[in-house]
Design a protein around this motif. Structure first.
Motif, PDB file in Angstrom:
ATOM      1  N   GLU A  40      15.513 -15.301 -44.837  1.00  0.00           N
ATOM      2  CA  GLU A  40      14.987 -16.621 -45.172  1.00  0.00           C
ATOM      3  C   GLU A  40      15.617 -17.743 -44.346  1.00  0.00           C
ATOM      4  O   GLU A  40      15.060 -18.830 -44.233  1.00  0.00           O
ATOM      5  CB  GLU A  40      15.177 -16.905 -46.662  1.00  0.00           C
ATOM      6  N   ASP A  41      16.776 -17.494 -43.769  1.00  0.00           N
ATOM      7  CA  ASP A  41      17.463 -18.539 -43.000  1.00  0.00           C
ATOM      8  C   ASP A  41      17.196 -18.427 -41.505  1.00  0.00           C
ATOM      9  O   ASP A  41      18.016 -18.828 -40.684  1.00  0.00           O
ATOM     10  CB  ASP A  41      18.966 -18.491 -43.273  1.00  0.00           C
ATOM     11  N   PHE A  42      16.021 -17.907 -41.100  1.00  0.00           N
ATOM     12  CA  PHE A  42      15.729 -17.741 -39.672  1.00  0.00           C
ATOM     13  C   PHE A  42      15.612 -19.082 -38.946  1.00  0.00           C
ATOM     14  O   PHE A  42      15.690 -19.139 -37.723  1.00  0.00           O
ATOM     15  CB  PHE A  42      14.461 -16.913 -39.466  1.00  0.00           C
ATOM     16  N   ALA A  43      15.409 -20.173 -39.690  1.00  0.00           N
ATOM     17  CA  ALA A  43      15.373 -21.514 -39.108  1.00  0.00           C
ATOM     18  C   ALA A  43      15.876 -22.495 -40.152  1.00  0.00           C
ATOM     19  O   ALA A  43      15.818 -22.224 -41.350  1.00  0.00           O
ATOM     20  CB  ALA A  43      13.962 -21.885 -38.666  1.00  0.00           C
ATOM     21  N   GLU A  44      16.370 -23.657 -39.696  1.00  0.00           N
ATOM     22  CA  GLU A  44      16.829 -24.665 -40.645  1.00  0.00           C
ATOM     23  C   GLU A  44      15.667 -25.236 -41.438  1.00  0.00           C
ATOM     24  O   GLU A  44      15.767 -25.437 -42.657  1.00  0.00           O
ATOM     25  CB  GLU A  44      17.565 -25.789 -39.901  1.00  0.00           C
ATOM     26  N   THR A  45      14.568 -25.528 -40.758  1.00  0.00           N
ATOM     27  CA  THR A  45      13.372 -26.036 -41.428  1.00  0.00           C
ATOM     28  C   THR A  45      12.148 -25.324 -40.885  1.00  0.00           C
ATOM     29  O   THR A  45      12.148 -24.833 -39.747  1.00  0.00           O
ATOM     30  CB  THR A  45      13.208 -27.556 -41.224  1.00  0.00           C
ATOM     31  N   LEU A  63       5.208 -17.448 -40.637  1.00  0.00           N
ATOM     32  CA  LEU A  63       6.488 -17.850 -41.234  1.00  0.00           C
ATOM     33  C   LEU A  63       6.965 -16.801 -42.245  1.00  0.00           C
ATOM     34  O   LEU A  63       8.158 -16.462 -42.283  1.00  0.00           O
ATOM     35  CB  LEU A  63       6.335 -19.204 -41.920  1.00  0.00           C
ATOM     36  N   ASP A  64       6.043 -16.284 -43.044  1.00  0.00           N
ATOM     37  CA  ASP A  64       6.412 -15.233 -44.012  1.00  0.00           C
ATOM     38  C   ASP A  64       6.913 -13.984 -43.295  1.00  0.00           C
ATOM     39  O   ASP A  64       7.906 -13.359 -43.713  1.00  0.00           O
ATOM     40  CB  ASP A  64       5.211 -14.873 -44.884  1.00  0.00           C
ATOM     41  N   ILE A  65       6.234 -13.606 -42.225  1.00  0.00           N
ATOM     42  CA  ILE A  65       6.626 -12.410 -41.479  1.00  0.00           C
ATOM     43  C   ILE A  65       7.994 -12.605 -40.840  1.00  0.00           C
ATOM     44  O   ILE A  65       8.839 -11.694 -40.837  1.00  0.00           O
ATOM     45  CB  ILE A  65       5.545 -12.068 -40.435  1.00  0.00           C
ATOM     46  N   MET A  66       8.262 -13.790 -40.310  1.00  0.00           N
ATOM     47  CA  MET A  66       9.582 -14.058 -39.736  1.00  0.00           C
ATOM     48  C   MET A  66      10.659 -13.968 -40.804  1.00  0.00           C
ATOM     49  O   MET A  66      11.751 -13.436 -40.553  1.00  0.00           O
ATOM     50  CB  MET A  66       9.595 -15.429 -39.076  1.00  0.00           C
ATOM     51  N   ALA A  67      10.377 -14.453 -42.002  1.00  0.00           N
ATOM     52  CA  ALA A  67      11.350 -14.362 -43.094  1.00  0.00           C
ATOM     53  C   ALA A  67      11.601 -12.908 -43.483  1.00  0.00           C
ATOM     54  O   ALA A  67      12.747 -12.517 -43.765  1.00  0.00           O
ATOM     55  CB  ALA A  67      10.864 -15.169 -44.287  1.00  0.00           C
ATOM     56  N   LEU A  68      10.546 -12.094 -43.497  1.00  0.00           N
ATOM     57  CA  LEU A  68      10.711 -10.680 -43.816  1.00  0.00           C
ATOM     58  C   LEU A  68      11.561  -9.962 -42.773  1.00  0.00           C
ATOM     59  O   LEU A  68      12.369  -9.087 -43.098  1.00  0.00           O
ATOM     60  CB  LEU A  68       9.343  -9.989 -43.906  1.00  0.00           C
ATOM     61  N   ARG A  69      11.393 -10.335 -41.522  1.00  0.00           N
ATOM     62  CA  ARG A  69      12.069  -9.633 -40.439  1.00  0.00           C
ATOM     63  C   ARG A  69      13.482 -10.146 -40.190  1.00  0.00           C
ATOM     64  O   ARG A  69      14.370  -9.378 -39.823  1.00  0.00           O
ATOM     65  CB  ARG A  69      11.248  -9.748 -39.150  1.00  0.00           C
ATOM     66  N   TYR A  70      13.695 -11.460 -40.375  1.00  0.00           N
ATOM     67  CA  TYR A  70      14.968 -12.059 -39.991  1.00  0.00           C
ATOM     68  C   TYR A  70      15.762 -12.635 -41.159  1.00  0.00           C
ATOM     69  O   TYR A  70      16.916 -13.030 -40.963  1.00  0.00           O
ATOM     70  CB  TYR A  70      14.724 -13.194 -38.985  1.00  0.00           C
ATOM     71  N   GLY A 126      16.754 -18.484 -35.127  1.00  0.00           N
ATOM     72  CA  GLY A 126      17.799 -19.362 -34.629  1.00  0.00           C
ATOM     73  C   GLY A 126      17.343 -20.731 -34.181  1.00  0.00           C
ATOM     74  O   GLY A 126      18.182 -21.590 -33.879  1.00  0.00           O
ATOM     75  N   ASN A 127      16.026 -20.975 -34.125  1.00  0.00           N
ATOM     76  CA  ASN A 127      15.557 -22.310 -33.768  1.00  0.00           C
ATOM     77  C   ASN A 127      15.773 -23.260 -34.952  1.00  0.00           C
ATOM     78  O   ASN A 127      15.684 -22.860 -36.105  1.00  0.00           O
ATOM     79  CB  ASN A 127      14.079 -22.271 -33.393  1.00  0.00           C
ATOM     80  N   ARG A 128      16.033 -24.522 -34.650  1.00  0.00           N
ATOM     81  CA  ARG A 128      16.313 -25.466 -35.733  1.00  0.00           C
ATOM     82  C   ARG A 128      15.077 -25.692 -36.609  1.00  0.00           C
ATOM     83  O   ARG A 128      15.160 -25.644 -37.833  1.00  0.00           O
ATOM     84  CB  ARG A 128      16.807 -26.803 -35.169  1.00  0.00           C
ATOM     85  N   SER A 129      13.930 -25.925 -35.981  1.00  0.00           N
ATOM     86  CA  SER A 129      12.691 -26.179 -36.708  1.00  0.00           C
ATOM     87  C   SER A 129      11.593 -25.284 -36.152  1.00  0.00           C
ATOM     88  O   SER A 129      11.467 -25.137 -34.937  1.00  0.00           O
ATOM     89  CB  SER A 129      12.286 -27.654 -36.571  1.00  0.00           C
ATOM     90  N   VAL A 130      10.792 -24.677 -37.042  1.00  0.00           N
ATOM     91  CA  VAL A 130       9.709 -23.791 -36.619  1.00  0.00           C
ATOM     92  C   VAL A 130       8.415 -24.217 -37.298  1.00  0.00           C
ATOM     93  O   VAL A 130       8.369 -24.415 -38.514  1.00  0.00           O
ATOM     94  CB  VAL A 130      10.017 -22.317 -36.968  1.00  0.00           C
ATOM     95  N   MET A 131       7.359 -24.350 -36.499  1.00  0.00           N
ATOM     96  CA  MET A 131       6.014 -24.559 -37.011  1.00  0.00           C
ATOM     97  C   MET A 131       5.178 -23.335 -36.669  1.00  0.00           C
ATOM     98  O   MET A 131       5.166 -22.875 -35.528  1.00  0.00           O
ATOM     99  CB  MET A 131       5.381 -25.810 -36.407  1.00  0.00           C
ATOM    100  N   ALA A 132       4.482 -22.806 -37.667  1.00  0.00           N
ATOM    101  CA  ALA A 132       3.628 -21.640 -37.473  1.00  0.00           C
ATOM    102  C   ALA A 132       2.704 -21.533 -38.676  1.00  0.00           C
ATOM    103  O   ALA A 132       2.835 -22.289 -39.645  1.00  0.00           O
ATOM    104  CB  ALA A 132       4.468 -20.366 -37.323  1.00  0.00           C
ATOM    105  N   THR A 133       1.781 -20.580 -38.632  1.00  0.00           N
ATOM    106  CA  THR A 133       0.941 -20.345 -39.796  1.00  0.00           C
ATOM    107  C   THR A 133       1.793 -19.807 -40.947  1.00  0.00           C
ATOM    108  O   THR A 133       2.896 -19.300 -40.739  1.00  0.00           O
ATOM    109  CB  THR A 133      -0.177 -19.343 -39.489  1.00  0.00           C
ATOM    110  N   ARG A 134       1.261 -19.919 -42.148  1.00  0.00           N
ATOM    111  CA  ARG A 134       1.981 -19.403 -43.323  1.00  0.00           C
ATOM    112  C   ARG A 134       2.322 -17.943 -43.145  1.00  0.00           C
ATOM    113  O   ARG A 134       3.440 -17.504 -43.446  1.00  0.00           O
ATOM    114  CB  ARG A 134       1.111 -19.609 -44.572  1.00  0.00           C
ATOM    115  N   GLU A 135       1.376 -17.149 -42.647  1.00  0.00           N
ATOM    116  CA  GLU A 135       1.622 -15.716 -42.487  1.00  0.00           C
ATOM    117  C   GLU A 135       2.725 -15.445 -41.483  1.00  0.00           C
ATOM    118  O   GLU A 135       3.588 -14.579 -41.702  1.00  0.00           O
ATOM    119  CB  GLU A 135       0.323 -15.003 -42.076  1.00  0.00           C
TER     120      GLU A 135
END
Length: 336
Positions: free
Chosen positions: A65-70, A56-63, A45-54
């Motif tokens: 692909e639209d877990f953040a705007e960018t 970000l991939d894990i967040m997409a798997l769990r939540y 739900g955050n507008r922008s997220v910075m994290a490691t590639r892994e």
């Protein structure tokens, strides 16, 4: 300059005013820097997220692909500019892709550890101490009683039990992200090459770890539809802790209930969970590792959060360092 000018606790999480971002926010914000993929640190739900590639991939798997705007990938060691602040991500050793976040402004450095461990882990990057003026450390196991045993010895306990009771299934409870994959990989390193059965909740993340080159061997779904209880005699089955409380766990033949957690050091917790075979295996630093890390980082001041803050604050003060508890809310102890 006061440290709080650079990073301060707020009801939404740690906030950096000169960079206008939050680290592991617990509420929706415009810009989040995320240390790792566990749900109490990485929220959608955050507008922008910075994290490691892994992460970000894990967040997409769990939540999804639209877990953040960018989203923006942070590579370990790369210096990035946000507003007036330089930030960089460094391995934390907690789970795959987990990071400490270094925040620097006007020559002053704060490192937020997130969750971390110092033990060798074949499924996660190795922790790297990063020097700082202020070190923000977790304190999950920040009591002298918590000294985690050798990982290999704990895995041998599991394998020895499987040899001793070949007619029984062994069910290991392990958190879906990090712990489950670590248990499986450690068992493989110890020489166990039979198929390992996993609860469906682990399938996506185990698949992702394998895509990243972490060999978990042959994994099969832990289901008895179309089969019989006896088919799992002698089998090793890994599932989420919550699965052990439902009908799923009763499908298997006279199972040996096991849990992999640093909390298995506390016998009362093992008894409360009905654990026959406790495995003291944690993805957090123990007391000696916490204190050694503070020595390695060499901060002038230590902020202690989400855990047993008081004992570690006292240790810092006795060692000649300023320290204070942050009492951040919204972060959970490792329950598994």
């Amino acid at each position: 300059m006061k440290p709080d000018d650079l990073l301060r606790p707020t009801p939404r999480g740690l906030y950096c005013p000169p960079g206008d971002f939050y680290i592991d926010p617990i509420a929706k914000v415009d810009r989040a820097l995320v240390t790792h993929g566990h749900a109490d640190h990485a929220r959608p739900g955050n507008r922008s997220v910075m994290a490691t590639r892994e992460t970000l991939d894990i967040m997409a798997l769990r939540y999804g692909e639209d877990f953040a705007e960018t989203r923006q990938v942070a590579t370990f060691g790369e210096k990035l500019r946000i507003g007036e602040v330089d930030v960089s991500f460094h391995p934390a050793g907690h789970v795959l892709g987990s990071a400490q976040i270094r925040v620097a402004w006007k020559g002053f450095v704060i490192v937020a550890s997130g969750d971390y461990k110092r033990r060798r882990d074949p499924t996660a990057e190795t922790f790297e101490p990063v020097s700082a003026n202020v070190f923000i450390t977790e304190a999950t196991f920040a009591l002298p009683v918590f000294r985690h045993p050798d990982t290999g010895a704990e895995i041998q306990k599991l394998l020895a039990s499987m040899k001793r009771f070949p007619e029984r299934a062994h069910l290991v409870g392990a958190y879906a992200l990090g712990k489950a994959q670590r248990v499986i990989r450690e068992v493989r390193i110890a020489g166990y090459d039979e198929p390992i059965y996993i609860h469906g909740a682990l399938a996506k993340l185990c698949g992702y770890y394998q895509e990243k080159g972490i060999d978990l061997g042959e994994l099969r779904p832990a289901t008895i539809e179309g089969g019989r209880k006896g088919d799992f005699a002698g089998a090793l089955i890994v599932g989420t802790p919550s699965a052990f409380a439902d009908r799923w766990a009763r499908r298997f033949p006279d199972p040996v209930a096991s849990f992999a957690s640093g909390w298995m050091r506390v016998r009362q917790r093992a008894r409360q969970r009905g654990v026959e075979l406790p495995l003291i295996l944690s993805d957090h630093a123990d007391w000696d590792e916490l204190t050694q890390t503070i020595e390695d980082v060499g901060p002038e001041e230590v902020w202690v959060t989400h855990g047993r803050e008081e004992a570690l604050v006292r240790w810092c003060e006795m060692s000649g360092r300023r320290a204070r508890p942050l009492h951040l809310v919204g972060y959970e102890d490792e329950a598994e």
